[in-house]
Design an enzyme around this catalytic site. Structure first.
Site, PDB file in Angstrom:
ATOM      1  N   MET A  81       0.811  -1.210   0.000  1.00 30.04           N
ATOM      2  CA  MET A  81       0.000   0.000   0.000  1.00 30.04           C
ATOM      3  C   MET A  81       0.850   1.269   0.000  1.00 30.04           C
ATOM      4  O   MET A  81       2.049   1.229   0.284  1.00 30.04           O
ATOM      5  CB  MET A  81      -0.919   0.021   1.226  1.00 30.04           C
ATOM      6  CG  MET A  81      -1.983  -1.052   1.243  1.00 30.04           C
ATOM      7  SD  MET A  81      -3.023  -0.987   2.717  1.00 30.04           S
ATOM      8  CE  MET A  81      -4.011   0.489   2.387  1.00 30.04           C
ATOM      9  N   HIS A  82       0.214   2.387  -0.316  1.00 28.18           N
ATOM     10  CA  HIS A  82       0.705   3.753  -0.086  1.00 28.18           C
ATOM     11  C   HIS A  82       1.809   4.227  -1.032  1.00 28.18           C
ATOM     12  O   HIS A  82       2.084   5.419  -1.086  1.00 28.18           O
ATOM     13  CB  HIS A  82       1.226   3.923   1.349  1.00 28.18           C
ATOM     14  CG  HIS A  82       0.328   3.427   2.429  1.00 28.18           C
ATOM     15  ND1 HIS A  82      -0.976   3.821   2.552  1.00 28.18           N
ATOM     16  CD2 HIS A  82       0.559   2.556   3.453  1.00 28.18           C
ATOM     17  CE1 HIS A  82      -1.519   3.227   3.609  1.00 28.18           C
ATOM     18  NE2 HIS A  82      -0.610   2.452   4.162  1.00 28.18           N
ATOM     19  N   ASP A 240      -2.637  -4.970  -0.046  1.00 26.68           N
ATOM     20  CA  ASP A 240      -2.125  -6.216   0.513  1.00 26.68           C
ATOM     21  C   ASP A 240      -2.870  -6.651   1.770  1.00 26.68           C
ATOM     22  O   ASP A 240      -3.167  -7.843   1.942  1.00 26.68           O
ATOM     23  CB  ASP A 240      -0.617  -6.130   0.779  1.00 26.68           C
ATOM     24  CG  ASP A 240      -0.196  -4.922   1.605  1.00 26.68           C
ATOM     25  OD1 ASP A 240      -1.064  -4.144   2.059  1.00 26.68           O
ATOM     26  OD2 ASP A 240       1.026  -4.758   1.807  1.00 26.68           O
TER      27      ASP A 240
END
Length: 502
Positions: A81-82, A240
């Site tokens: 992520m991110h 995820d």
């Protein structure tokens, strides 16, 4: 027989699995790629590494598959992520991706609070401004690399860039978008208000679909590079943690997950879109349609154990490293570890804090240090569970996946530290399993993700808390919680002496 592929684009490697329509894993291939860490707190990757290693892994999987390639009907994704991937108007990558565990953006987090306000940010995004999220990274590029941002036409999250290369189609989905600080989580749309307040062009944001959405077939080029049929259906995929939850059947109220990978996660299913945890834990869209989850994060969970092995037992496998773990008493003979190697997220949103061993003496052996590391990781995860319990949630049964589920002594430690029943899965494949299940559902194999989970996910062993151990760990946990407050100021003073800071 029919098959699907699940791709998990992780922080250190990509994992590709092939499953049939009974949920049996036929093949599993992983390919590692490096981190780029030029300064303390920096963490980047070259997106081309993701493409090359994923292509190689799928090609190897297809070459060893003895069935008809056309029976591989679908593919979907889980992704770290991110991370920030910036593309220009020709859809070419403008710079290395800045990853979730990059902590350079403390200044930009303060800017977000100044421009948006903490209350409004929590109201819209359900999450506080933390260094790991995508928006602070965008603002860092805007401030320090304005020539790069001026060329950008879109920003992507890691798995969305991989999917774009496979299909030629640009887009994202809600579970990953929820980790950007630009999504209105309850309304499932990009927040124009936040974009306007922080000065980010909303046109940089991708079109959004559900995680289960069909987004096209693979391109001719990707078919030729991997050996997959050009008719292979591609589905949007998920973050995820959302995919890890699906792969562990966290699809209804009352279910909780403990996942120990590079980072550690405690995740609990939510049906309500407007629960308020005051930003103490994360609140994201699930990859199941119209569902949510709340989540606490330990930034350096499995990473702490990897660091310990690579620093003090390089070349050894974890079986050898942890041999004798069960013989070490609770508390590792007076040794305590805090896993703040890269800062911390829950419950301390602190990019400056660093890890500690407390109580070392000349009698301590390597295995006692290893036990202290494992107990410290587990204590950090318990802090998230305490937040859930204090909010009124019941947490009495937890499904454990990842590195923490590979050692039975550690599973018992989790049961004792969490004071909850711990369940180990028979065929645990983590986020890759969740990605494959999204593809299986997308291909129409099952009428719901829950029915898919009934076929794909199976329980193995369970571990009950031992009351005498619970009592000892409760005492130790009270000491553990003091370490953060008593070392916070020391770590702030040490910051100027770290690599890249002087």
């Amino acid at each position: 027989m029919k098959f699907v592929i699940g791709v998990d684009l992780g922080t250190s490697a990509v994992k590709v699995i092939l499953l049939n329509n009974r949920g049996e894993v036929f093949s599993e291939i992983s390919k590692e790629y490096p981190l780029i860490q030029e300064k303390d707190g920096y963490s980047e990757q070259d997106p081309q590494e993701w493409i090359e290693k994923t292509t190689s892994a799928i090609r190897e999987l297809v070459e060893t598959f003895d069935g008809e390639v056309s029976t591989i009907e679908g593919i979907s994704f889980s992704g770290q992520m991110h991370g920030l991937v910036l593309l220009n108007r020709d859809n070419k990558v403008l710079r290395n991706a800045i990853l979730w565990n990059d902590t350079r953006t403390t200044e930009q987090c303060r800017q977000i609070y100044d421009l948006v306000g903490k209350e409004k940010l929590l109201q819209i995004t359900k999450n506080p401004a933390l260094e790991g999220f995508t928006l602070p990274k965008l603002l860092w590029v805007k401030q320090y690399e304005p020539e790069i941002l001026s060329q950008a036409s879109v920003f992507m999250l890691p798995k969305d860039y991989l999917r774009y290369i496979m299909t030629g189609n640009i887009g994202s989905e809600y579970s990953d978008a929820a980790g950007t600080l630009l999504l209105n989580v309850a309304e499932k749309k990009w927040s124009e208000e936040i974009c306007d307040l922080v000065g980010i062009d909303k046109n940089l944001c991708l079109p959004l679909v559900e995680s289960t959405a069909f987004v096209g077939t693979i391109t001719k080029e990707f078919s030729e590079a991997t050996g997959l049929s050009a008719t292979t259906k591609v589905f949007a995929g998920g973050a995820d943690n959302a995919c890890g939850a699906i792969g562990a059947s966290i699809l209804s109220e009352g279910k909780t997950l403990c996942s120990i990978g590079t980072s550690g996660v405690v995740l609990s299913y939510e049906e309500e879109k407007n629960r308020d945890f005051e930003g103490k834990v994360h609140y994201f869209n699930h990859s199941k349609e119209n569902a949510y989850y709340t989540m606490g994060v330990t930034l350096a969970a499995g990473y702490s154990l990897n660091w310990f092995r690579d620093t003090f037992a390089k070349g050894e496998d974890f079986g050898t490293l942890l041999d004798g773990l069960a013989d070490v008493p609770i508390g590792a003979n007076g040794l305590l570890f805090t896993p703040y190697l890269v800062g911390e997220r829950t419950p301390h949103a602190d990019s400056v804090i660093r890890g500690s061993f407390i109580g070392m003496d000349a009698s301590h052996r390597r295995i006692e240090f290893a036990r202290a590391v494992i107990e410290g990781i587990t204590f950090s995860l318990r802090e998230s569970i305490e937040i859930f319990r204090n909010s009124g949630k019941t947490v009495d049964t937890i499904i454990s996946i990842g590195g923490g589920a590979k050692n039975e002594t550690w599973l018992q430690i989790q049961a004792d530290v969490f004071n909850a029943k711990i369940i180990k899965l028979t065929n645990e494949q983590g986020a890759a399993m969740g990605a494959a299940m999204l593809a299986a559902y997308g291909c129409g194999w099952y009428p719901s993700l829950e029915e898919c989970a009934n076929q794909f996910v199976h329980y193995d062993k369970s571990f009950e808390p031992i009351s005498s151990n619970v009592k000892k760990y409760n005492q130790l946990f009270e000491l553990y919680k003091q370490v953060y407050t008593q070392t916070k100021e020391l770590n702030a003073g040490l910051k100027i002496f770290r690599k890249g800071e002087i």
